[in-house]
Design a protein around this motif. Sequence first.
Motif, PDB file in Angstrom:
ATOM      1  N   UNK A   9       1.005  -1.022   0.498  1.00 34.86           N
ATOM      2  CA  UNK A   9      -0.049  -0.068   0.188  1.00 34.86           C
ATOM      3  C   UNK A   9       0.728   1.421   0.110  1.00 34.86           C
ATOM      4  N   UNK A  10       1.917   1.127  -0.523  1.00 32.61           N
ATOM      5  CA  UNK A  10       2.685   2.097  -0.841  1.00 32.61           C
ATOM      6  C   UNK A  10       2.285   3.264  -1.932  1.00 32.61           C
ATOM      7  N   UNK A  11       2.678   4.686  -1.544  1.00 29.13           N
ATOM      8  CA  UNK A  11       2.559   5.492  -2.502  1.00 29.13           C
ATOM      9  C   UNK A  11       3.623   5.355  -3.444  1.00 29.13           C
ATOM     10  N   UNK A  12       3.511   6.833  -4.609  1.00 25.86           N
ATOM     11  CA  UNK A  12       4.346   6.292  -5.427  1.00 25.86           C
ATOM     12  C   UNK A  12       5.667   6.995  -5.311  1.00 25.86           C
ATOM     13  N   UNK A  13       5.681   8.017  -3.800  1.00 32.96           N
ATOM     14  CA  UNK A  13       7.062   8.266  -3.182  1.00 32.96           C
ATOM     15  C   UNK A  13       7.454   7.346  -2.971  1.00 32.96           C
ATOM     16  N   UNK A  14       7.667   6.747  -2.091  1.00 29.51           N
ATOM     17  CA  UNK A  14       7.561   5.792  -1.050  1.00 29.51           C
ATOM     18  C   UNK A  14       8.533   4.763  -2.300  1.00 29.51           C
ATOM     19  N   UNK A  15       7.485   4.068  -3.226  1.00 28.94           N
ATOM     20  CA  UNK A  15       8.003   3.240  -4.114  1.00 28.94           C
ATOM     21  C   UNK A  15       9.150   3.588  -4.751  1.00 28.94           C
ATOM     22  N   UNK A  16       9.271   5.304  -5.301  1.00 27.72           N
ATOM     23  CA  UNK A  16      10.450   5.335  -5.898  1.00 27.72           C
ATOM     24  C   UNK A  16      11.829   5.472  -5.253  1.00 27.72           C
ATOM     25  N   UNK A  17      11.770   5.872  -3.738  1.00 23.80           N
ATOM     26  CA  UNK A  17      13.125   5.667  -2.395  1.00 23.80           C
ATOM     27  C   UNK A  17      12.808   4.390  -2.322  1.00 23.80           C
ATOM     28  N   UNK A  18      12.594   3.095  -1.902  1.00 22.69           N
ATOM     29  CA  UNK A  18      12.678   1.985  -2.351  1.00 22.69           C
ATOM     30  C   UNK A  18      13.647   1.075  -3.600  1.00 22.69           C
ATOM     31  N   UNK A  19      13.395   2.415  -4.657  1.00 21.11           N
ATOM     32  CA  UNK A  19      13.513   1.695  -5.941  1.00 21.11           C
ATOM     33  C   UNK A  19      15.540   1.887  -5.604  1.00 21.11           C
ATOM     34  N   UNK A  20      16.093   3.101  -5.502  1.00 19.15           N
ATOM     35  CA  UNK A  20      17.227   3.535  -5.349  1.00 19.15           C
ATOM     36  C   UNK A  20      18.242   1.708  -5.017  1.00 19.15           C
ATOM     37  N   UNK A  21      17.864   0.793  -4.129  1.00 19.45           N
ATOM     38  CA  UNK A  21      18.360  -0.384  -3.950  1.00 19.45           C
ATOM     39  C   UNK A  21      17.819  -1.645  -4.815  1.00 19.45           C
ATOM     40  N   UNK A  22      17.127  -1.310  -5.667  1.00 20.17           N
ATOM     41  CA  UNK A  22      16.873  -2.239  -7.155  1.00 20.17           C
ATOM     42  C   UNK A  22      17.827  -2.994  -7.336  1.00 20.17           C
ATOM     43  N   UNK A  23      18.844  -2.689  -7.546  1.00 22.08           N
ATOM     44  CA  UNK A  23      20.019  -3.461  -7.760  1.00 22.08           C
ATOM     45  C   UNK A  23      20.549  -5.055  -7.159  1.00 22.08           C
TER      46      UNK A  23
END
Length: 269
Positions: free
Chosen positions: A51-65
């Motif tokens: 249930x994360x918002x777009x800003x939260x999902x963007x921040x988590x994506x920094x760790x994607x690799x």
Amino acid sequence: MQMFENLPWYSYVILVLAIASYAYRYFKTGKEEYDAPELKEARFKKSSNSNLNEEQRFALALYTPISEWWKADFNTLTFLQANDIKPYLEGWGIDTPEGYWSLTEYFMKDGRRWYFDFIYPMIQKEPKEQWERLMDEKFGNNERAHRYLEWLNNGEALGTLKQKGILTFDSELELGVAGYDAAVLVGQARKAYTGGLISEKDAWKVIHFAKELALRHFSSWEEFGKSFAIGFALDMKADYDSYKEQVYHIYKQVLENPNSPWNTMDWPR
């Protein structure tokens, strides 16, 4: 066997050498394939309960690799299970609240930027005969600092990243390593929250800081990703080569795959 009975003696020598040569090549190739890292495919897993918002999902994506290396969901604050990440927390010395906050405050204030932002300009501007004195004054007998100096000076990290197709130009080193610091902050906050070391509120505070750090330094996922890769290449010791190969392989998928968070979320303008 009768066909070999009338051969001259030197034919047996040649035959034995041929068999030995074949066996050597066979087992050498097999060993190289056994020793080669198992290159993982990015799956970009996501939880249906997020249930994360777009800003939260963007921040988590920094760790994607690295998140993809772990095969973790990319759209949840929770990171796998507590038992799965316990060895990581112990290895980094962040398996207690005190240990976590000590390292996190360091990454927020200085991080690996402390090394790179001094050493890279020094190599560009200062006479080489001054380097030893300047390094001693800044870092003392710091193993990590001297590794950064060695790899930036001899071009090893740059050469590897260019060979992998991650960097194209030498000048891209100027992007620095803030992207790596931001990614580490996000990943460790997720793991510390999963391990019960910090609250959800505190985890999001750290992740928000990491997001702002990335936004201050970069204007695209491509810039951020290259900075992450530079920091990762410099920070991992030589005996982590197998792990590094796997992350480089995943990094290219994160950059190119249309299902990657880096390609489904825009970098904020």
